[in-house]
Design a protein around this motif. Structure first.
Motif: not given
Length: 278
Positions: A155-182
Motif C-alpha cells: 500500500l502507499p506510504g507517507l512521510t511527514l517532515a519536521a517543517s509541518c505546521d499542523h494546520l490540518g489542510v492535508c487532512a481536509g483535502m484528503c478525499p478518502t480520509g486516509a490522512l486525518r488531524f486528531y
C-alpha cells in the motif's frame, strides 16, 4: 480462458482475484502481437505494467510471483486483426456505456464469485473505494491472514517532515480520509491510514509547508496499520490564545507566526531605511 477486447482494460484488482482463485495454477495473458498496430497502442504492451505491479504485490506478500503470472506471445496474422473493437455477434449498435456494460456482464459470467470483502472500516470521508477493497480481499485470500496483517509494502506510504505546521489542510483535502488531524488527551497531531490511501498526492500539493511526501509503497517489513505521524502537546498561543499543537520552543500558533513573518517582510525593511536616513 477469458476473452477480452483489450488486455489494457484489465485492472490490478481483477488480476489479483484471478490469482487468488487459481490457487497454484499460473495466469497467462496472451499477446496476439497487434498492439503496435493498434490506434490506441504503442511500443509497450499495456499489460506489462500490470504484470509488474501484480508481481510486486505478490513478492511483498511473500508469494512466488515469477511463475504465477506472465505475458505469453501467441501472435496471429495482421489480416485477422479487427479494425476496431469487435461488435457483439448480433451486430447490434450500442453506445459506449452499453458496450462496456455488456463486456463486464460477460466477464462476470466467465469467472467464479468474487472474493469476500474485508470488514468495512469507518472512514473520515464518504469516498467509496471498491477497487481497493477488492484488491485487499484478493491479497488477504492469498495470504490466508487477516487484512490487518498485510505488509505495508503493498500500500502507499507517507512521510511527514519536521517543517509541518499542523494546520490540518492535508487532512481536509484528503478525499478518502486516509490522512486525518486528531486531538485528544491534551495532544494533537496527524495520523495516516495506508489502507485508505490512493496515492493521489493531493495532500502533498495542498500542504503550505511542503512537508508531505507520498511514496508508492510503504516501508518493507512493516505491517499495514494506522500510523501516528506526529504527536505534540496542545498549548494556547501567547498572541491569540488559540490552542495549537506546539513543537519544542514554539509559543505562537502557525497563523500568528505567519502574520508576524509577513509584517516583518512588508514593513521591516521600510522602517530600517527610515531610521538610516534620519
Amino acid at each position: 480462458a477469458l476473452r477480452v477486447p483489450c488486455l489494457g482494460g484489465i485492472g490490478i484488482e481483477q488480476v489479483l482475484e484471478w490469482l487468488a482463485l487459481a490457487g497454484d495454477r499460473a495466469i497467462q495473458l496472451v499477446d496476439r502481437g497487434w498492439c503496435t498496430q493498434c490506434q490506441a497502442g504503442g511500443a509497450t504492451h499495456p499489460a506489462r505494467a500490470l504484470i509488474e505491479e501484480a508481481r510486486r504485490l505478490l513478492d511483498a506478500c511473500g508469494r512466488d510471483a515469477s511463475v504465477r503470472i506472465a505475458l505469453v506471445g501467441e501472435p496471429l496474422p495482421l489480416r485477422l486483426m479487427p479494425e476496431a473493437i469487435p461488435e457483439p455477434a448480433t451486430q447490434e449498435k450500442i453506445g459506449r456505456r452499453g458496450f462496456f456494460r455488456r463486456i463486464a456482464a460477460e466477464a462476470a459470467q466467465a469467472i467464479p464469485a468474487p472474493m469476500p470483502m474485508p470488514p468495512q472500516r469507518r472512514r473520515g470521508s464518504d469516498c467509496p473505494l471498491p477497487k481497493r477493497e477488492r484488491m485487499l480481499a484478493a491479497l488477504t485470500a492469498m495470504m490466508r491472514r487477516p487484512v490487518e496483517q498485510l505488509p505495508a509494502a503493498v500500500l502507499p506510504g507517507l512521510t511527514l517532515a519536521a517543517s509541518c505546521d499542523h494546520l490540518g489542510v492535508c487532512a481536509g483535502m484528503c478525499p478518502t480520509g486516509a490522512l486525518r488531524f486528531y486531538e485528544g488527551d491534551g495532544h494533537a497531531g496527524v495520523a495516516f491510514e495506508p489502507r485508505d490511501c490512493v496515492a493521489c498526492g493531493l495532500c502533498a500539493l495542498s500542504c503550505p509547508a511542503r512537508a508531505i511526501e507520498v511514496k508508492p509503497a510503504g516501508p518493507s517489513g512493516a505491517r499495514a496499520a494506522e500510523q501516528v505521524l506526529t504527536c505534540h502537546p496542545l498549548v494556547k498561543c501567547e498572541s491569540c490564545l488559540t490552542p495549537f499543537a506546539a513543537t519544542t520552543g514554539v509559543t505562537l500558533c502557525p497563523v500568528c507566526r505567519r502574520n508576524r513573518a509577513m509584517a516583518k517582510t512588508l514593513f521591516g525593511t521600510r522602517f530600517a531605511g527610515a531610521q538610516t536616513s534620519q
